[in-house]
Design an enzyme around this catalytic site. Structure first.
Site, mmCIF file in Angstrom:
data_model
loop_
_atom_site.group_PDB
_atom_site.id
_atom_site.type_symbol
_atom_site.label_atom_id
_atom_site.label_comp_id
_atom_site.label_asym_id
_atom_site.label_seq_id
_atom_site.Cartn_x
_atom_site.Cartn_y
_atom_site.Cartn_z
ATOM 1 N N ASN A 89 -1.291 -3.035 -3.689
ATOM 2 C CA ASN A 89 -2.199 -2.151 -2.972
ATOM 3 C C ASN A 89 -2.047 -0.706 -3.432
ATOM 4 O OD1 ASN A 89 -2.946 -4.409 -1.530
ATOM 5 N ND2 ASN A 89 -1.586 -3.970 0.191
ATOM 6 N N HIS A 106 -0.234 -0.949 -9.051
ATOM 7 C CA HIS A 106 -1.581 -0.557 -9.467
ATOM 8 C C HIS A 106 -1.914 0.892 -9.157
ATOM 9 C CE1 HIS A 106 -2.607 -5.117 -9.124
ATOM 10 N NE2 HIS A 106 -1.963 -4.823 -10.232
ATOM 11 N N THR A 175 -1.914 -12.018 -0.900
ATOM 12 C CA THR A 175 -2.445 -11.912 -2.253
ATOM 13 C C THR A 175 -2.851 -13.289 -2.756
ATOM 14 O OG1 THR A 175 -1.953 -11.334 -4.568
ATOM 15 C CG2 THR A 175 -0.092 -11.954 -3.185
#
Length: 235
Positions: A89, A106, A175
């Site tokens: 996230n 990320h 996920t």
């Protein structure tokens, strides 16, 4: 006695109860925006302002979002475990809940960086969260969100893999395990380390046959996980 290592891999489902849209569900962001258009380095090169505007809107959407009971439950586990959160996230809800060790694979949407030096970050002024083509970072290159787009290297995957190798317990929360290299972290889990997977929807992994599945949202799943871990500790 030293605490055992609990390593968490969290995805979009971790923050869904906080009001942050997931990407891959039927009503997710990828249904509204082509992923290659707004979340890839090729898309940024083709239409940078479109991509910059997309992330400005994401930042605005995050205003008012708060950590949920799942985030807070992971913090509570730090009383008995040495917890490392590896997250796909880009929000800061783990940190705001109080998690002390968070690895962002990320990037982080509340930070900016430059095109030339993406490893140097700058905090976002939420009164003026937008970026325009021509806005420059201190190094003189184009300013951009501190996001790892498709087509770019994932530099934090190395420390993430090192953390997974040391895990005494490994937990996947929210996920789909469809995004690599994050999904490949399961390959680094020691063979004797138990794996728990929390998600309300069925998620499959080919890495291990002994995964314990907890079909629940992040908040309910973390609560159930805590009960399981506590009962094991009492044995």
């Amino acid at each position: 006695m030293a605490k055992k290592n609990l390593v968490i891999l969290s995805g979009a489902g971790m923050s869904a109860e906080s009001g942050i849209s997931t990407f891959r569900d039927s009503d997710g962001l990828w249904e509204q925006y082509p992923v290659q258009q707004v979340a890839s380095i090729e898309g940024f090169r083709a239409n940078p302002q479109l991509v910059l505007d997309f992330y400005t809107e994401r930042r605005k959407n995050f205003v008012g979002c708060e950590p949920n009971d799942g985030h807070r439950g992971l913090v509570a586990l730090e009383q008995d475990w040495d917890v490392t959160v590896i997250t796909q996230n880009i929000d800061d809800l783990h940190e705001r809940a109080g998690s002390r060790r968070v690895i962002h694979l990320h990037g982080e949407i509340m930070k900016n960086c430059s095109v030339d030096h993406p490893d140097i970050t700058y905090p976002v002024d939420m009164e003026h969260p937008e970026i325009k083509v021509g806005d420059l970072a201190p190094d003189g290159s184009q300013l951009r969100p501190f996001i790892v787009w498709f087509g770019e290297a994932v530099p934090m995957i190395v420390p993430a893999a090192e953390a997974v190798r040391r895990a005494d317990c490994f937990v996947v929360i929210g996920t789909s395990l469809n995004v690599y290299p994050a999904a490949g972290l399961l390959a680094y889990v020691p063979c004797t380390t138990p794996i728990y997977l929390v998600d309300p929807k069925p998620v499959e992994s080919s890495y291990r046959k002994d995964i314990v599945y907890i079909r629940a949202t992040a908040s309910e799943g973390v609560a159930r996980l805590t009960e399981i871990l506590c009962s094991q500790g009492d044995e």
